[in-house]
Design a protein around this motif. Structure first.
Motif, PDB file in Angstrom:
ATOM      1  N   GLN A  11     -26.368  40.909 -21.672  1.00 18.35           N
ATOM      2  CA  GLN A  11     -25.337  40.453 -20.895  1.00 18.35           C
ATOM      3  C   GLN A  11     -24.432  39.715 -21.709  1.00 18.35           C
ATOM      4  OE1 GLN A  11     -26.223  39.101 -16.731  1.00 18.35           O
ATOM      5  NE2 GLN A  11     -28.402  39.024 -17.352  1.00 18.35           N
ATOM      6  N   GLY A  12     -22.995  40.307 -21.765  1.00 17.31           N
ATOM      7  CA  GLY A  12     -22.380  39.467 -22.337  1.00 17.31           C
ATOM      8  C   GLY A  12     -21.721  39.891 -23.765  1.00 17.31           C
ATOM      9  N   PHE A  13     -22.482  40.872 -24.136  1.00 17.95           N
ATOM     10  CA  PHE A  13     -22.566  40.722 -25.457  1.00 17.95           C
ATOM     11  C   PHE A  13     -21.002  42.624 -25.373  1.00 17.95           C
ATOM     12  CE2 PHE A  13     -26.010  38.488 -26.396  1.00 17.95           C
ATOM     13  CZ  PHE A  13     -25.672  38.149 -28.013  1.00 17.95           C
ATOM     14  N   ARG A  14     -20.907  42.921 -26.302  1.00 24.01           N
ATOM     15  CA  ARG A  14     -19.693  43.818 -26.457  1.00 24.01           C
ATOM     16  C   ARG A  14     -19.829  44.213 -28.210  1.00 24.01           C
ATOM     17  NH1 ARG A  14     -14.350  43.462 -24.590  1.00 24.01           N
ATOM     18  NH2 ARG A  14     -14.461  41.514 -25.054  1.00 24.01           N
ATOM     19  N   THR A  15     -19.771  45.368 -28.361  1.00 26.63           N
ATOM     20  CA  THR A  15     -19.737  46.065 -30.076  1.00 26.63           C
ATOM     21  C   THR A  15     -19.099  47.092 -30.014  1.00 26.63           C
ATOM     22  OG1 THR A  15     -21.703  47.397 -29.394  1.00 26.63           O
ATOM     23  CG2 THR A  15     -22.187  45.590 -29.969  1.00 26.63           C
ATOM     24  N   ALA A  16     -18.428  47.786 -31.404  1.00 27.68           N
ATOM     25  CA  ALA A  16     -17.679  47.892 -32.014  1.00 27.68           C
ATOM     26  C   ALA A  16     -18.190  48.759 -33.067  1.00 27.68           C
ATOM     27  CB  ALA A  16     -16.205  48.191 -32.093  1.00 27.68           C
ATOM     28  N   GLY A  17     -17.974  50.011 -33.767  1.00 26.22           N
ATOM     29  CA  GLY A  17     -17.996  50.797 -35.056  1.00 26.22           C
ATOM     30  C   GLY A  17     -17.141  51.603 -35.531  1.00 26.22           C
ATOM     31  N   ILE A  18     -15.901  51.517 -36.591  1.00 26.56           N
ATOM     32  CA  ILE A  18     -15.052  52.395 -36.344  1.00 26.56           C
ATOM     33  C   ILE A  18     -14.577  52.475 -37.926  1.00 26.56           C
ATOM     34  CG2 ILE A  18     -13.396  51.886 -34.402  1.00 26.56           C
ATOM     35  CD1 ILE A  18     -11.908  50.436 -36.940  1.00 26.56           C
ATOM     36  N   LEU A  31     -16.981  49.843 -40.528  1.00 28.63           N
ATOM     37  CA  LEU A  31     -16.594  48.301 -39.984  1.00 28.63           C
ATOM     38  C   LEU A  31     -17.202  48.488 -38.561  1.00 28.63           C
ATOM     39  CD1 LEU A  31     -15.396  45.956 -41.047  1.00 28.63           C
ATOM     40  CD2 LEU A  31     -13.140  46.939 -39.573  1.00 28.63           C
ATOM     41  N   ALA A  32     -18.549  47.031 -38.149  1.00 27.73           N
ATOM     42  CA  ALA A  32     -18.329  46.735 -37.088  1.00 27.73           C
ATOM     43  C   ALA A  32     -18.293  45.760 -36.215  1.00 27.73           C
ATOM     44  CB  ALA A  32     -20.080  47.373 -36.869  1.00 27.73           C
ATOM     45  N   VAL A  33     -18.535  45.048 -35.175  1.00 35.84           N
ATOM     46  CA  VAL A  33     -18.397  44.075 -34.736  1.00 35.84           C
ATOM     47  C   VAL A  33     -20.195  43.837 -33.633  1.00 35.84           C
ATOM     48  CG1 VAL A  33     -16.719  43.966 -32.790  1.00 35.84           C
ATOM     49  CG2 VAL A  33     -16.996  41.700 -33.725  1.00 35.84           C
ATOM     50  N   PHE A  34     -19.908  43.043 -33.539  1.00 31.73           N
ATOM     51  CA  PHE A  34     -20.736  42.588 -32.583  1.00 31.73           C
ATOM     52  C   PHE A  34     -20.566  41.067 -31.638  1.00 31.73           C
ATOM     53  CE2 PHE A  34     -23.566  44.863 -35.350  1.00 31.73           C
ATOM     54  CZ  PHE A  34     -23.987  45.693 -35.033  1.00 31.73           C
ATOM     55  N   LEU A  35     -19.860  41.397 -30.522  1.00 34.37           N
ATOM     56  CA  LEU A  35     -18.855  39.749 -30.222  1.00 34.37           C
ATOM     57  C   LEU A  35     -20.335  39.647 -28.749  1.00 34.37           C
ATOM     58  CD1 LEU A  35     -16.843  38.632 -30.155  1.00 34.37           C
ATOM     59  CD2 LEU A  35     -15.955  40.324 -28.882  1.00 34.37           C
ATOM     60  N   SER A  36     -19.631  37.788 -28.704  1.00 36.44           N
ATOM     61  CA  SER A  36     -20.854  37.748 -27.582  1.00 36.44           C
ATOM     62  C   SER A  36     -19.543  36.865 -26.579  1.00 36.44           C
ATOM     63  CB  SER A  36     -21.556  36.420 -27.347  1.00 36.44           C
ATOM     64  OG  SER A  36     -21.871  36.089 -26.024  1.00 36.44           O
ATOM     65  N   GLU A  37     -18.913  37.363 -25.116  1.00 35.19           N
ATOM     66  CA  GLU A  37     -17.779  36.714 -24.298  1.00 35.19           C
ATOM     67  C   GLU A  37     -18.185  35.284 -24.913  1.00 35.19           C
ATOM     68  OE1 GLU A  37     -19.095  37.274 -19.794  1.00 35.19           O
ATOM     69  OE2 GLU A  37     -18.168  39.197 -20.514  1.00 35.19           O
ATOM     70  N   VAL A  63     -25.085  29.308 -40.403  1.00 40.26           N
ATOM     71  CA  VAL A  63     -26.669  29.169 -38.851  1.00 40.26           C
ATOM     72  C   VAL A  63     -27.255  28.207 -39.486  1.00 40.26           C
ATOM     73  CG1 VAL A  63     -26.053  31.162 -38.620  1.00 40.26           C
ATOM     74  CG2 VAL A  63     -27.209  30.423 -40.090  1.00 40.26           C
ATOM     75  N   PRO A  64     -28.107  27.215 -39.649  1.00 42.50           N
ATOM     76  CA  PRO A  64     -28.120  27.679 -37.639  1.00 42.50           C
ATOM     77  C   PRO A  64     -26.861  26.857 -37.203  1.00 42.50           C
ATOM     78  CG  PRO A  64     -29.657  25.964 -38.274  1.00 42.50           C
ATOM     79  CD  PRO A  64     -29.538  25.877 -39.608  1.00 42.50           C
ATOM     80  N   GLY A  65     -26.950  27.986 -36.343  1.00 41.73           N
ATOM     81  CA  GLY A  65     -25.395  27.267 -35.477  1.00 41.73           C
ATOM     82  C   GLY A  65     -25.130  27.519 -33.160  1.00 41.73           C
ATOM     83  N   GLU A  66     -24.256  26.672 -33.403  1.00 35.87           N
ATOM     84  CA  GLU A  66     -24.596  26.571 -31.414  1.00 35.87           C
ATOM     85  C   GLU A  66     -23.589  26.705 -30.850  1.00 35.87           C
ATOM     86  OE1 GLU A  66     -25.259  22.690 -29.468  1.00 35.87           O
ATOM     87  OE2 GLU A  66     -26.586  22.121 -31.783  1.00 35.87           O
ATOM     88  N   ASN A  67     -22.710  27.584 -31.554  1.00 34.51           N
ATOM     89  CA  ASN A  67     -20.678  28.148 -30.988  1.00 34.51           C
ATOM     90  C   ASN A  67     -20.909  28.876 -32.273  1.00 34.51           C
ATOM     91  OD1 ASN A  67     -20.460  24.746 -31.579  1.00 34.51           O
ATOM     92  ND2 ASN A  67     -20.401  25.849 -29.411  1.00 34.51           N
ATOM     93  N   VAL A  68     -21.435  30.007 -31.863  1.00 37.80           N
ATOM     94  CA  VAL A  68     -21.427  31.905 -32.463  1.00 37.80           C
ATOM     95  C   VAL A  68     -21.154  32.708 -32.216  1.00 37.80           C
ATOM     96  CG1 VAL A  68     -22.426  33.290 -33.966  1.00 37.80           C
ATOM     97  CG2 VAL A  68     -22.939  30.987 -35.024  1.00 37.80           C
ATOM     98  N   ARG A  69     -19.950  32.945 -32.470  1.00 38.43           N
ATOM     99  CA  ARG A  69     -19.117  34.178 -31.267  1.00 38.43           C
ATOM    100  C   ARG A  69     -19.092  35.242 -31.394  1.00 38.43           C
ATOM    101  NH1 ARG A  69     -14.745  33.205 -27.847  1.00 38.43           N
ATOM    102  NH2 ARG A  69     -15.482  35.586 -27.008  1.00 38.43           N
ATOM    103  N   ALA A  70     -19.148  35.687 -33.330  1.00 41.25           N
ATOM    104  CA  ALA A  70     -19.102  37.483 -33.562  1.00 41.25           C
ATOM    105  C   ALA A  70     -19.940  37.802 -34.425  1.00 41.25           C
ATOM    106  CB  ALA A  70     -17.835  37.990 -33.851  1.00 41.25           C
ATOM    107  N   ILE A  71     -20.686  38.756 -35.252  1.00 41.45           N
ATOM    108  CA  ILE A  71     -20.889  39.334 -36.343  1.00 41.45           C
ATOM    109  C   ILE A  71     -19.584  40.189 -36.566  1.00 41.45           C
ATOM    110  CG2 ILE A  71     -22.964  39.622 -37.907  1.00 41.45           C
ATOM    111  CD1 ILE A  71     -24.388  38.786 -35.883  1.00 41.45           C
ATOM    112  N   VAL A  72     -19.376  40.010 -38.060  1.00 43.17           N
ATOM    113  CA  VAL A  72     -18.582  41.305 -38.518  1.00 43.17           C
ATOM    114  C   VAL A  72     -19.065  41.966 -39.501  1.00 43.17           C
ATOM    115  CG1 VAL A  72     -16.957  39.869 -40.093  1.00 43.17           C
ATOM    116  CG2 VAL A  72     -16.219  42.563 -39.267  1.00 43.17           C
ATOM    117  N   ILE A  73     -19.611  43.322 -39.394  1.00 46.03           N
ATOM    118  CA  ILE A  73     -19.960  43.323 -40.596  1.00 46.03           C
ATOM    119  C   ILE A  73     -19.450  45.358 -40.915  1.00 46.03           C
ATOM    120  CG2 ILE A  73     -22.430  45.361 -41.446  1.00 46.03           C
ATOM    121  CD1 ILE A  73     -24.105  44.094 -38.990  1.00 46.03           C
ATOM    122  N   ASN A  74     -19.539  45.300 -42.515  1.00 44.17           N
ATOM    123  CA  ASN A  74     -18.556  46.388 -43.003  1.00 44.17           C
ATOM    124  C   ASN A  74     -20.437  46.705 -43.768  1.00 44.17           C
ATOM    125  OD1 ASN A  74     -17.870  44.155 -45.359  1.00 44.17           O
ATOM    126  ND2 ASN A  74     -18.244  46.585 -46.449  1.00 44.17           N
TER     127      ASN A  74
END
Length: 400
Positions: A11-18, A31-37, A63-74
């Motif tokens: 729940q609450g996650f979206r992803t993309a790869g282009i 290029l990819a992103v893993f995003l939490s709302e 990290v460790p972190g409490e306010n991470v929203r996304a991971i960007v990967i190439n």
């Protein structure tokens, strides 16, 4: 290749790869992103190689972190051995993603994989961020596209999703990984992203992930080369509202994460460059667990052992010799060996066996090397693969 109907996002996650233009192949996603709302509790485990990429250094700070929203990967460029400019480029990547979600740059983690020592085309990446976000979604296809964008020499995306039933309710756990070569314990040129909608505390995340990694990604090897980029990241956004207050739930979730990481690790070995055999090395009866681990690694990374397996040759001498040079045994009298449950060497002496029968068993592509010592209770297991001419070809032509 996984069936897309078998995986899904928490729940609450979206992803993309282009495709953003790092790879020359116009159809290859890079290029990819893993995003939490919402904000995530996050933890990470990174390469032990002192020569590590700029993304490793930046993510390690966050990290460790409490306010991470996304991971960007190439993929296609590891942004390693690129100096201060590489660090600036990694920060620029995270800042550009953060701008899209109106969050601080520190809320975005970054990974890169590919060729070492080439400046990252960060402007090209940033120019494609709007397109990346236009393609965000929560379907299996969106997850598959993100996994494909992480790949280098992988032949298929590595994705696993599971529901975990806890006392407080059901949570979702999804993992994605890439890797096919430069694979060694602690860790390798592999990337892993684990996402969940479970509620974690920072302390729980920081404890859970290393345990899972130590029993999975740190138990695989292709050729023993610890790389510059390897990273495993965990993000948990708590949107299921199911926590791990009960010790039983905590243990069950730990087991689920460990199993997920183990299955992803197995996918990496089965997709190893040119590999034809999946090899399990089991060591039992060593003086200590450390000795057992050392012996298992020595056997798994031995080129002569690997090539013997490629030829389906039950050449036990190479395996016993590899045990001996670790310094963990006094003599061959302490060693017994079975190949695919066929005893070939026992307490220092060869066993009469039918080489054709054992060779036929090895031809299945699944090879188990059981090494039993008579010293103590130490044990270790490692998964590896054989070494074929195709591996040599792929790695001799990697940059040319």
């Amino acid at each position: 290749m996984p069936n897309s109907s078998t995986y899904f996002l928490p729940q609450g996650f979206r992803t993309a790869g282009i495709h953003c233009g790092i790879k020359s192949n116009q159809s290859a996603r890079d290029l990819a992103v893993f995003l939490s709302e919402s904000d995530c509790i996050a933890a990470g485990v990174f390469t032990t190689n002192k020569v590590c990429g700029a993304p490793v250094q930046i993510s390690r700070e966050r990290v460790p972190g409490e306010n991470v929203r996304a991971i960007v990967i190439n993929s296609g460029n590891s942004n390693a051995c690129t100096g201060e400019q590489g660090l600036a480029d990694a920060r620029t990547m995270t800042a550009r993603i953060a701008e899209e979600i109106n969050s601080p740059a520190e809320s975005v983690l970054v990974c890169s994989t590919g060729v070492i020592g080439v400046p990252l085309p960060v402007e090209r990446i940033c120019d494609h961020v709007p397109e990346l976000f236009e393609n965000l979604g929560e379907t299996p296809e969106h997850l598959q596209h993100a996994a494909q964008a992480m790949m280098t020499t992988d032949t298929f995306p590595k994705i696993i999703s599971r529901y975990v039933n806890l006392d407080g309710g059901t949570i979702t756990l999804t993992g994605v990984a890439k890797g096919a070569a430069m694979i060694a314990p602690n860790m390798a040129t592999m990337l892993g992203v684990v996402m969940s909608d479970v509620k974690l505390t920072p302390a729980q995340a920081e404890d859970l992930l290393p345990i899972a990694v130590n029993q999975s990604f740190n138990c695989i090897s292709v050729e023993g080369h610890t790389s510059t980029s390897d990273t495993v990241l965990l993000m948990a956004n708590g949107q299921s509202n199911v926590g791990l207050d009960d010790k039983g739930d905590l243990a069950q979730f730990q087991a689920a994460v460990t199993t997920l990481c183990t299955d992803l690790a197995h996918m990496i070995i089965r997709d190893a460059e040119g590999a034809e055999h999946f090899i399990t090395v089991d060591v039992e009866g060593a003086r200590t667990f450390e000795d057992a681990e050392k012996i298992a690694h020595e056997v798994a990374n031995d080129v002569l052992v690997k090539t013997a397996v490629t030829g389906n040759d039950p050449n036990w001498g190479r395996i016993v010799s590899a045990c001996g040079r670790t310094g963990c045994i006094e003599s061959e009298a302490e060693v017994s060996l079975a190949i695919n449950n066929h005893a070939v060497f026992k307490k220092g002496k060869p066993v009469n066996f039918d080489e054709n029968v054992v060779s036929k068993a090895m031809k299945t592509g699944e090879v188990i090397l059981d090494i039993t010592l008579n010293q103590g209770n130490g044990r270790w297991r490692i998964w590896t693969c054989d070494l074929t001419s195709e591996y040599v070809r792929l790695n001799s032509e990697y940059t040319t």
